[in-house]
Design an enzyme around this catalytic site. Structure first.
Site, mmCIF file in Angstrom:
data_model
loop_
_atom_site.group_PDB
_atom_site.id
_atom_site.type_symbol
_atom_site.label_atom_id
_atom_site.label_comp_id
_atom_site.label_asym_id
_atom_site.label_seq_id
_atom_site.Cartn_x
_atom_site.Cartn_y
_atom_site.Cartn_z
ATOM 1 N N ALA A 13 58.195 83.698 46.428
ATOM 2 C CA ALA A 13 58.214 85.146 45.936
ATOM 3 C C ALA A 13 57.305 85.120 44.747
ATOM 4 C CB ALA A 13 59.567 85.433 45.676
ATOM 5 N N SER A 14 56.480 84.349 44.246
ATOM 6 C CA SER A 14 55.578 84.597 43.233
ATOM 7 C C SER A 14 54.578 85.378 43.315
ATOM 8 C CB SER A 14 54.958 83.106 42.708
ATOM 9 O OG SER A 14 54.212 82.662 43.918
ATOM 10 N N VAL A 64 60.170 74.179 50.215
ATOM 11 C CA VAL A 64 61.267 74.366 51.077
ATOM 12 C C VAL A 64 61.131 73.348 52.162
ATOM 13 C CG1 VAL A 64 61.628 76.895 50.361
ATOM 14 C CG2 VAL A 64 60.165 76.053 52.168
ATOM 15 N N ASN A 90 60.991 83.649 52.955
ATOM 16 C CA ASN A 90 59.377 84.073 53.180
ATOM 17 C C ASN A 90 58.440 83.132 53.024
ATOM 18 O OD1 ASN A 90 57.582 86.341 52.693
ATOM 19 N ND2 ASN A 90 57.343 84.924 50.791
ATOM 20 N N SER A 142 56.093 87.247 61.794
ATOM 21 C CA SER A 142 54.423 87.607 61.959
ATOM 22 C C SER A 142 54.352 88.246 63.120
ATOM 23 C CB SER A 142 53.546 86.422 61.666
ATOM 24 O OG SER A 142 52.401 86.666 61.864
ATOM 25 N N TYR A 155 50.322 78.123 63.083
ATOM 26 C CA TYR A 155 51.170 78.991 62.453
ATOM 27 C C TYR A 155 51.845 79.885 63.421
ATOM 28 C CZ TYR A 155 51.431 83.145 59.454
ATOM 29 O OH TYR A 155 52.112 84.586 58.923
ATOM 30 N N ALA A 157 52.927 78.734 66.398
ATOM 31 C CA ALA A 157 53.798 77.915 66.560
ATOM 32 C C ALA A 157 55.070 78.161 65.737
ATOM 33 C CB ALA A 157 53.637 76.461 67.069
ATOM 34 N N LYS A 159 55.844 80.600 63.715
ATOM 35 C CA LYS A 159 56.283 82.058 63.700
ATOM 36 C C LYS A 159 57.143 82.309 64.982
ATOM 37 C CE LYS A 159 55.154 83.125 59.449
ATOM 38 N NZ LYS A 159 56.288 83.323 58.504
ATOM 39 N N ILE A 188 48.814 93.006 56.570
ATOM 40 C CA ILE A 188 49.463 93.283 55.250
ATOM 41 C C ILE A 188 48.379 93.027 54.200
ATOM 42 C CG2 ILE A 188 51.176 93.472 53.582
ATOM 43 C CD1 ILE A 188 52.072 94.327 56.283
#
Length: 254
Positions: A13-14, A64, A90, A142, A155, A157, A159, A188
């Site tokens: 979240a930075s 994480v 996230n 996504s 990516y 795979a 999501k 986005i």
């Protein structure tokens, strides 16, 4: 919940979508814990902006994808914030490479961060929530949940796995009063996506039915809604925040 503000932990979240989510939650009555991996300055700035909105805010560093770091992060959250009512998974990375050139270490890093990280954080949060009145977990997916994108095999795979993980965990955790949903953004405009194309907005807007690209706040508002009691009977679902981009299929006529 009591009069004390509920606490949300947002991973990654930075900046970007994660920061947008943290600030929207802060403006809607949540205290926020901002996780970051390497961008300590960005996390501190996000925390300050959340405080300016009237929230308590903490920052905590953790990758994480590693269990010991996740455990340390949750120990910090429980000690400093006193508990957690919302987890937003996230944090994510991607590798831009075709399958035949994708390196094993890059594939492993993407799956470890995006999918394993989601598993590790969800388990840690749920173990606390089930004994403290339930809670909400929201996974950030996504358009790659639904559409196969070239050069994003790892990516995609990860999501796709997150979407299935969302459904299974919603079934398992429902009896504990824990809701699990997935919010899947479309195009986005953030720091990372701007690097994909100098004219990112002009590239994606014409093929998006709403004729614009999304902003972090568009995703954030969906997350904030799903976190509210108003959404208490919604679980196991994926909500696409994409302006209709991935609803439409190929169509040759204009």
């Amino acid at each position: 919940m009591s009069n004390k503000k509920p606490v949300a932990l947002i991973t990654g979240a930075s900046k970007g979508i994660g920061k947008g989510i943290a600030l929207d939650l802060a403006s809607n009555g949540w205290n926020v814990v901002i996780n970051y991996h390497g961008d300590a300055d960005g996390a501190a700035q996000a925390a300050q902006e959340a405080k300016d909105l009237g929230a308590q805010a903490w920052t905590v560093q953790a990758d994480v994808g590693y269990g010991q770091q996740v455990q340390r992060m949750f120990e910090f959250v429980l000690q400093e914030a006193g508990g957690i009512q919302l987890l937003v998974n996230n944090a994510g990375v991607q590798t831009w490479a075709p399958l035949l050139e994708l390196r094993e270490e890059d594939f492993d890093r993407t799956i470890r961060t995006n999918l394993k990280g989601c598993f590790l954080c969800t388990k840690a949060a749920a173990l606390h929530m089930k004994d403290h009145g339930g809670g909400v977990i929201i996974n950030i997916g996504s358009g790659a949940n639904k559409r196969p994108f070239p050069n994003l095999v790892d990516y995609g795979a990860s999501k796709g796995g997150i979407e299935r993980f969302t459904k299974v965990t919603a079934v398992e955790l429902g009896p504990y009063g824990i809701r699990v949903n997935c919010v899947a953004p479309g195009a986005i405009e953030i720091e990372r996506t701007k690097l994909e194309a100098n004219d990112y907005g002009e590239t994606w807007s014409p093929i998006t039915p709403m004729r614009r690209v999304g902003q972090p706040v568009d995703v954030a508002k969906a997350v904030t809604f799903l976190a509210k009691p108003d959404a208490e009977f919604i679980t196991g679902q994926t909500i696409y925040v994409d302006g209709g981009l991935f609803t439409q299929g190929p169509w040759p006529y204009r």
